[in-house]
Design a protein around this motif. Structure first.
Motif: not given
Length: 351
Positions: A1-8, A147-151, A189-191, A195-196
């Motif tokens: 989730m947003r708070d836990n994503t890597k800072v870039i 969606a699974e293929g895109i991910v 987001a679970e994988k 950041p997205l």
């Protein structure tokens, strides 16, 4: 989730790790037309664009980044397809980030060359995968575009960069199918901790594109997913910024700026409410430093009550309107003077 994503770090902006969601757009000028590109970027800056992307589809365009950067005030991203040399050239000429699909940039040696340049210049890479370009083997495996293929495609591309020791990565997975796009973001987001960048690609013209983007981005962002956004519209990119800001404000993810509310009009309306509401919207754009609500109401039935709930408002009558300020009726104004009276109030507004 947003708070836990890597800072870039992108230029002077930071995304991920709970930092504010950044609004992006893309120029539609020929990037090598430096004057036109700068002019458009400055307009987008004024509208509230945080990060801008421009195509680097030939050598002149890739080299133009150096000159463009002298005159703009936001980070610029180079959009690259097929030719890895253009990615390196854009990096060397000042791109703050590059957007590539490692699947169409060439073999491992070419990807490695891009990665080495990005490392040397401390430039992050946005890995972009769209549903329209999903690999045939993934389409076959998942019995269509899913969606699974895109991910899976996106994470495969990420691993290519990671195998070269690179983790300064932003991920973008887009589809013109709103619900597929939402599901893909929920899955990815679970994988991943990268950041997205979120958007509904090829959303369409102003009305259709805004509806699709508002629904799609709203569903994704409300779950705490997404670090940068783009509302993709066919038309003037300034409209993308206006729409993105409204989406973020509506979700409570951005504050500040004037909120304009107006009634939908009915047979009781006796002033040109549609024209007035549009004029007030345009006027409000010049007062982004104010954090207030303006109500533009069309009749005396519900108008005064609704306008009293706003900081500033007008309730229309027969060719005239009541000016209401902080819940109190201030005065009656002729229809032709309503806009100028509102503007005077904004000029002298004090919280």
């Amino acid at each position: 989730m947003r708070d836990n994503t890597k800072v870039i770090q992108i230029g002077d902006k930071k995304i991920g790790g709970g930092n504010p969601i950044m609004i992006q757009s893309m120029t539609n000028t020929r990037t090598e037309d430096v004057e036109a590109t700068i002019e458009q970027i400055l307009k987008l800056e004024k509208a509230g664009c945080d990060i801008i992307r421009s195509t680097a589809n030939n050598e002149e365009a890739a080299k133009a980044f150096a000159e463009i950067k002298k005159y703009i005030h936001i980070p610029i991203v180079a959009d690259i397809h097929f030719d890895y040399r253009l990615a390196i050239m854009a990096i060397e000429h000042g791109a703050d980030k590059i957007r590539i699909n490692p699947g169409n940039i060439g073999g491992a040696d070419k990807i490695k060359a891009v990665v080495e340049a990005a490392k040397a210049y401390h430039v992050p890479i946005r890995v972009g995968v769209n549903s329209g370009s999903l690999e045939k083997e993934l389409v076959a495996r998942y019995h269509g575009v899913t969606a699974e293929g895109i991910v899976e495609s996106a994470l495969d591309k990420v691993r290519i960069l990671e195998d070269f020791g690179f983790d300064d990565i932003v991920i973008s997975i887009k589809s013109s199918d709103v619900l597929m796009c939402v599901k893909a973001h929920e899955l990815i987001a679970e994988k991943t901790v990268y950041p997205l960048h979120v958007g509904i690609t090829e959303a369409g013209t102003l009305t259709r594109g805004n509806i699709k983007s508002a629904i799609g981005l709203g569903l994704i962002l409300h779950q705490g997913i997404g670090d940068t956004i783009r509302v993709s519209l066919t038309g003037d990119p300034v409209n993308e910024i206006i729409s993105a800001k409204l989406i973020l404000k509506t979700l409570g993810l951005r504050t500040g700026g004037i909120e304009v509310v107006s009634c939908p009009t009915c047979g009781r309306t006796s002033i040109d409410l549609i024209g007035l509401a549009n004029q007030v919207e345009n006027l409000a754009a010049d007062y982004e430093h104010l954090n207030i609500k303006i109500a533009v109401m069309g009749c005396v039935v519900n108008g005064p009550g609704e306008a009293r709930e706003a900081d500033l408002g007008v309730a229309g009558g027969n060719g005239e309107g009541l000016l209401i300020k902080k819940g109190e009726i201030v005065k009656k104004v002729s229809e032709e003077n309503l806009l100028s009276v509102l503007e005077e109030e904004l000029k002298n507004w004090k919280d």
